[in-house]
Write a protein that holds these residues in place. Structure first.
Motif, PDB file in Angstrom:
ATOM      1  N   THR A   1     -11.459  -8.164  -0.636  1.00 39.08           N
ATOM      2  CA  THR A   1     -11.745  -6.696  -0.813  1.00 39.08           C
ATOM      3  C   THR A   1     -11.818  -5.591   0.352  1.00 39.08           C
ATOM      4  O   THR A   1     -12.126  -4.857  -0.271  1.00 39.08           O
ATOM      5  CB  THR A   1     -13.203  -6.872  -1.718  1.00 39.08           C
ATOM      6  N   ARG A   2     -11.366  -6.167   1.409  1.00 42.65           N
ATOM      7  CA  ARG A   2     -12.137  -5.710   2.573  1.00 42.65           C
ATOM      8  C   ARG A   2     -10.138  -4.702   3.266  1.00 42.65           C
ATOM      9  O   ARG A   2     -10.425  -3.564   4.780  1.00 42.65           O
ATOM     10  CB  ARG A   2     -12.436  -6.344   3.401  1.00 42.65           C
ATOM     11  N   GLY A   3      -9.437  -5.355   2.869  1.00 42.38           N
ATOM     12  CA  GLY A   3      -8.211  -4.662   3.264  1.00 42.38           C
ATOM     13  C   GLY A   3      -7.730  -3.242   2.857  1.00 42.38           C
ATOM     14  O   GLY A   3      -8.696  -2.197   1.754  1.00 42.38           O
ATOM     15  N   ASP A   4      -6.764  -2.102   2.331  1.00 42.73           N
ATOM     16  CA  ASP A   4      -6.508  -0.887   2.921  1.00 42.73           C
ATOM     17  C   ASP A   4      -6.307  -0.808   0.969  1.00 42.73           C
ATOM     18  O   ASP A   4      -5.889  -1.649   0.533  1.00 42.73           O
ATOM     19  CB  ASP A   4      -6.027  -0.351   4.020  1.00 42.73           C
TER      20      ASP A   4
ATOM     21  N   GLY B   1     -20.519  -3.779  -8.686  1.00 40.98           N
ATOM     22  CA  GLY B   1     -19.937  -2.948  -7.355  1.00 40.98           C
ATOM     23  C   GLY B   1     -18.582  -3.352  -6.607  1.00 40.98           C
ATOM     24  O   GLY B   1     -18.282  -2.683  -5.727  1.00 40.98           O
ATOM     25  N   ALA B   2     -17.486  -3.366  -7.868  1.00 39.19           N
ATOM     26  CA  ALA B   2     -16.653  -2.247  -7.121  1.00 39.19           C
ATOM     27  C   ALA B   2     -16.392  -1.048  -6.883  1.00 39.19           C
ATOM     28  O   ALA B   2     -15.165  -0.518  -6.009  1.00 39.19           O
ATOM     29  CB  ALA B   2     -15.443  -2.913  -7.966  1.00 39.19           C
ATOM     30  N   GLY B   3     -17.067  -0.173  -7.848  1.00 45.31           N
ATOM     31  CA  GLY B   3     -16.792   1.005  -7.334  1.00 45.31           C
ATOM     32  C   GLY B   3     -17.808   1.313  -6.110  1.00 45.31           C
ATOM     33  O   GLY B   3     -17.021   2.262  -5.961  1.00 45.31           O
ATOM     34  N   GLN B   4     -18.505   1.428  -5.517  1.00 47.43           N
ATOM     35  CA  GLN B   4     -18.818   1.085  -4.467  1.00 47.43           C
ATOM     36  C   GLN B   4     -17.672   0.838  -3.250  1.00 47.43           C
ATOM     37  O   GLN B   4     -18.038   1.537  -2.303  1.00 47.43           O
ATOM     38  CB  GLN B   4     -20.297   1.458  -3.708  1.00 47.43           C
ATOM     39  N   LYS B   5     -17.612  -0.553  -3.686  1.00 52.51           N
ATOM     40  CA  LYS B   5     -17.022  -0.509  -1.907  1.00 52.51           C
ATOM     41  C   LYS B   5     -15.944   0.471  -2.453  1.00 52.51           C
ATOM     42  O   LYS B   5     -15.359   0.306  -1.187  1.00 52.51           O
ATOM     43  CB  LYS B   5     -16.559  -2.089  -2.800  1.00 52.51           C
ATOM     44  N   VAL B   6     -15.103   0.232  -3.581  1.00 53.05           N
ATOM     45  CA  VAL B   6     -13.733   1.351  -3.675  1.00 53.05           C
ATOM     46  C   VAL B   6     -14.095   2.323  -2.421  1.00 53.05           C
ATOM     47  O   VAL B   6     -13.420   3.875  -2.043  1.00 53.05           O
ATOM     48  CB  VAL B   6     -13.384   1.387  -4.569  1.00 53.05           C
ATOM     49  N   SER B   7     -15.553   3.318  -3.111  1.00 50.23           N
ATOM     50  CA  SER B   7     -15.754   4.586  -2.749  1.00 50.23           C
ATOM     51  C   SER B   7     -16.333   4.342  -0.923  1.00 50.23           C
ATOM     52  O   SER B   7     -15.659   5.176  -0.315  1.00 50.23           O
ATOM     53  CB  SER B   7     -17.215   5.308  -3.627  1.00 50.23           C
TER      54      SER B   7
END
Length: 285
Positions: free
Chosen positions: A157-160, A88-94
């Motif tokens: 994970t929610r940082g800039d 799920g990292a891909g959609q988090k970054v995107s």
């Protein structure tokens, strides 16, 4: 990305009552800017048909960020793509870190986005393992610490972008792994009899057909091309084990700890292989 994604688990509460949904830790390629196909490098090998440096789009990546050969990756020489999971990292970054602005429309974001993705992927993997540990009743003595760890990693994970790339992932993994190891030990302690310790062992090509590995530690073990047909792997700890081309035909993986879909996709099995309910039988078996 693997055609088979891990089935969702439950939800875990964040501080303040908000719930961390299982879907957040499951790859959603339709919500990603093809980051695994661009940010990561790969070398021509049995896993990939050609070389590709980090930051260069794969030749098979379409304009809509989908894979042009997704349905025939294995036959086209790209089995390495099938065994990759970003958790799920891909959609988090995107969608979160970069707010839905893709690297094609905003080329100035590309370098930063591609640096963030591999870090985010490791953070999401940690959250997946911690979430699994929180579902293990015998690990209840460490659940409070696990919940704190999950909240901490989730917050990171929610940082800039700049704050994410500054994270000391190795130190964080060491801290969380200590909790995961304790959870594993508590669960496996309930397995009767002698429990084998093959942590980090070189078992490449090992003949382990029918082996009694119930409750064993196979953390980080190299099991490439190992014969595990008919093996008893119930409640075995398989975190980080390399199962590429391992034969799991007829093996019993009931309750296997920290086993991922990517590991199964890298292995070989059959209709007689017993899998944990959260995992899917790979199409190539």
């Amino acid at each position: 990305m693997s055609p088979q994604q891990q089935a969702p688990r439950g939800t875990t509460e964040r501080p303040g009552g908000e719930r961390l949904g299982a879907e957040e830790l499951r790859a959603d390629c339709a919500s990603c800017f093809g980051l695994c196909c661009v940010a990561l490098p790969f070398a021509r090998s049995a896993d990939f048909a050609e070389d590709k440096p980090a930051g260069r789009p794969c030749a098979n990546l379409r304009a809509d960020f989908r894979c042009g050969i997704h349905a025939r990756l294995r036959d086209s020489g790209y089995p390495g793509c099938i065994v990759f999971d970003c958790f799920g990292a891909g959609q988090k970054v995107s969608r979160v870190t970069f707010g839905g602005t893709d690297w094609r429309r905003a080329p100035g974001t590309a370098r930063s986005m591609f640096e963030v993705f591999p870090v985010m992927r490791q953070l999401h993997e940690l959250m997946w393992y911690v979430t699994e540990a929180l579902d293990l009743a015998p690990a209840r003595p460490v659940h409070r610490e696990l919940r704190r760890a999950l909240a901490r990693v989730d917050g990171l994970t929610r940082g800039d972008a700049a704050s994410v790339v500054r994270i000391d992932v190795n130190a964080l993994r060491a801290e969380v792994n200590a909790l995961l190891l304790r959870a594993s030990e508590l669960v496996r302690a309930e397995v009767p009899g002698r429990r084998r310790n093959h942590r980090g062992a070189d078992l490449i090509g090992a003949k382990l057909s029918g082996a009694g590995l119930r409750g064993a530690s196979l953390r980080g073990a190299l099991l490439v091309a190992a014969d595990l047909s008919g093996a008893d792997l119930r409640v075995a700890d398989l975190i980080g084990a390399d199962l590429r081309d391992a034969d799991l035909s007829g093996a019993d993986l009931t309750g296997a700890l920290f086993l991922t879909q990517a590991q199964l996709n890298a292995a070989r099995g059959d209709a007689a292989t017993v899998l944990p309910p959260a995992l899917a039988r790979p199409a190539h078996w």
